[in-house]
Design a protein around this motif. Structure first.
Motif, PDB file in Angstrom:
ATOM      1  N   HIS A 279       0.832  -1.215   0.000  1.00  0.00           N
ATOM      2  CA  HIS A 279       0.000   0.000   0.000  1.00  0.00           C
ATOM      3  C   HIS A 279       0.866   1.264   0.000  1.00  0.00           C
ATOM      4  CE1 HIS A 279      -3.724  -2.247   0.731  1.00  0.00           C
ATOM      5  NE2 HIS A 279      -3.050  -2.972   1.622  1.00  0.00           N
ATOM      6  N   TRP A 280       2.086   1.154  -0.469  1.00  0.00           N
ATOM      7  CA  TRP A 280       3.030   2.276  -0.418  1.00  0.00           C
ATOM      8  C   TRP A 280       2.447   3.564  -1.003  1.00  0.00           C
ATOM      9  CZ3 TRP A 280       7.912   2.280   1.839  1.00  0.00           C
ATOM     10  CH2 TRP A 280       8.678   3.439   1.613  1.00  0.00           C
ATOM     11  N   PRO A 281       1.898   3.570  -2.204  1.00  0.00           N
ATOM     12  CA  PRO A 281       1.371   4.836  -2.765  1.00  0.00           C
ATOM     13  C   PRO A 281       0.264   5.442  -1.910  1.00  0.00           C
ATOM     14  CG  PRO A 281       1.555   3.151  -4.469  1.00  0.00           C
ATOM     15  CD  PRO A 281       1.741   2.458  -3.160  1.00  0.00           C
ATOM     16  N   GLN A 282      -0.600   4.583  -1.368  1.00  0.00           N
ATOM     17  CA  GLN A 282      -1.697   5.087  -0.542  1.00  0.00           C
ATOM     18  C   GLN A 282      -1.166   5.704   0.759  1.00  0.00           C
ATOM     19  OE1 GLN A 282      -1.496   2.145  -2.054  1.00  0.00           O
ATOM     20  NE2 GLN A 282      -3.511   1.316  -2.619  1.00  0.00           N
ATOM     21  N   PHE A 283      -0.124   5.090   1.337  1.00  0.00           N
ATOM     22  CA  PHE A 283       0.465   5.663   2.548  1.00  0.00           C
ATOM     23  C   PHE A 283       1.142   6.992   2.250  1.00  0.00           C
ATOM     24  CE2 PHE A 283       0.146   1.489   4.720  1.00  0.00           C
ATOM     25  CZ  PHE A 283      -0.324   1.936   5.944  1.00  0.00           C
ATOM     26  N   GLN A 284       1.800   7.098   1.107  1.00  0.00           N
ATOM     27  CA  GLN A 284       2.457   8.362   0.759  1.00  0.00           C
ATOM     28  C   GLN A 284       1.429   9.486   0.624  1.00  0.00           C
ATOM     29  OE1 GLN A 284       6.063   8.604   0.639  1.00  0.00           O
ATOM     30  NE2 GLN A 284       5.540   6.687   1.657  1.00  0.00           N
ATOM     31  N   ARG A 285       0.293   9.182   0.021  1.00  0.00           N
ATOM     32  CA  ARG A 285      -0.763  10.201  -0.097  1.00  0.00           C
ATOM     33  C   ARG A 285      -1.315  10.571   1.266  1.00  0.00           C
ATOM     34  NH1 ARG A 285      -2.046   7.284  -4.878  1.00  0.00           N
ATOM     35  NH2 ARG A 285      -3.591   6.022  -3.777  1.00  0.00           N
ATOM     36  N   ALA A 286      -1.487   9.551   2.119  1.00  0.00           N
ATOM     37  CA  ALA A 286      -2.019   9.817   3.463  1.00  0.00           C
ATOM     38  C   ALA A 286      -1.044  10.663   4.280  1.00  0.00           C
ATOM     39  CB  ALA A 286      -2.310   8.497   4.178  1.00  0.00           C
ATOM     40  N   TYR A 287       0.249  10.360   4.185  1.00  0.00           N
ATOM     41  CA  TYR A 287       1.248  11.164   4.887  1.00  0.00           C
ATOM     42  C   TYR A 287       1.266  12.586   4.351  1.00  0.00           C
ATOM     43  CZ  TYR A 287       3.589   7.717   7.854  1.00  0.00           C
ATOM     44  OH  TYR A 287       3.885   6.825   8.853  1.00  0.00           O
ATOM     45  N   GLU A 288       1.202  12.732   3.049  1.00  0.00           N
ATOM     46  CA  GLU A 288       1.226  14.066   2.448  1.00  0.00           C
ATOM     47  C   GLU A 288       0.055  14.911   2.927  1.00  0.00           C
ATOM     48  OE1 GLU A 288       0.653  15.195  -2.045  1.00  0.00           O
ATOM     49  OE2 GLU A 288       2.715  14.510  -1.741  1.00  0.00           O
TER      50      GLU A 288
END
Length: 264
Positions: free
Chosen positions: A199-208
């Protein structure tokens, strides 16, 4: 610095290099970090003596980003009695019976101490969002709630230092592989880490979104390049020293006149 560390929204994570090292030399940076860590130890003694402020170091990042390592190195010169740590994993049944900030507020350090949060209330807009543990109408409101909570803390003399350890996916792969290859590190490996990695891309969006919605004047986020551990530690140690020195703490005066006291 060519890359800003303190978040002033809006930011995009893709504009920040996880391997950025400020053109620092590795050995020189380690020497600077050692001096900064010694200074943190000195400042914590003043913090404890005055007992009017608390310092809370909040660490967020993907698995293997170095949250434990950063805390261990940055606070290595601090009296352990003056440090309070909390590691927020999946909430217990008791914690789920309360609002999501209930367990967080209980672990805020007392005045005079340094606290460390390994993960934090931000999990409720990160993993809760990515794994769809709550509907969007629930977690979306939490950004504003978190800002209000953090303002309450800072207005009550808690110095809140928030660090996002920005790790690359390639570096995470190397660190996970190291846990498999080294028998002394096997105990660290969890297959659940691989599930989160998908889920790396989804986590990056959530962190952003968390960085942009919750980097406030009273509690700004810091983006810490985490691919190089020595740089990570330097960045965090420097920020902690700067924040504590801004308090301009002095040794408090004794509560009674000591001039006539004799030790016999």
């Amino acid at each position: 610095m060519k890359q800003p560390l303190k978040v002033v929204p809006p930011v995009r994570l893709k504009d920040f290099d996880p391997g950025f090292c400020h053109d620092l030399d590795k050995d020189a940076a380690r020497e600077k970090t050692a001096k900064l860590c010694q200074r943190i130890g000195e400042l914590q003694e003043l913090l404890h003596a005055n007992a009017r402020h608390a310092v809370l170091i909040l660490l967020q990042g993907m698995d293997t980003s170095g949250k434990d390592g950063a805390a261990r190195h940055v606070l290595e010169c601090v009296n352990p009695a003056g440090v309070e740590t909390a590691n927020f994993k999946a909430p217990s049944a008791e914690e789920l019976a309360h609002d999501y900030l209930w367990r967080i507020h209980q672990r805020v350090p007392r005045y005079g101490n340094i606290g460390v949060f390994n993960r934090s209330h931000y999990e409720d807009v990160l993993i809760v969002r990515v794994m769809k543990l709550q509907p969007e109408r629930v977690w979306r409101k939490r950004y504003e709630q978190i800002n209000a909570f953090e303002k309450h803390l800072t207005e009550n003399r808690v110095i809140l230092l928030k660090f996002f350890l920005h790790l690359s996916k390639a570096e995470q792969a190397e660190r996970l592989q190291a846990r498999l290859d080294d028998a002394r590190k096997n105990w660290k490996f969890e297959t659940g880490d691989l599930a989160m990695r998908t889920h790396w891309p989804q986590f990056q969006r959530a962190y952003e979104d968390a960085l942009n919605c919750c980097s406030t004047p009273w509690a700004p986020w810091h983006i810490v390049p985490a691919d190089r551990k020595w740089c990570r530690d330097y960045v965090i140690a420097r920020a902690v020293v700067e924040a504590m020195e801004k308090l301009k703490l002095k040794w408090p005066k004794p509560r009674e006149d000591l001039s006539k006291i004799k030790i016999v």
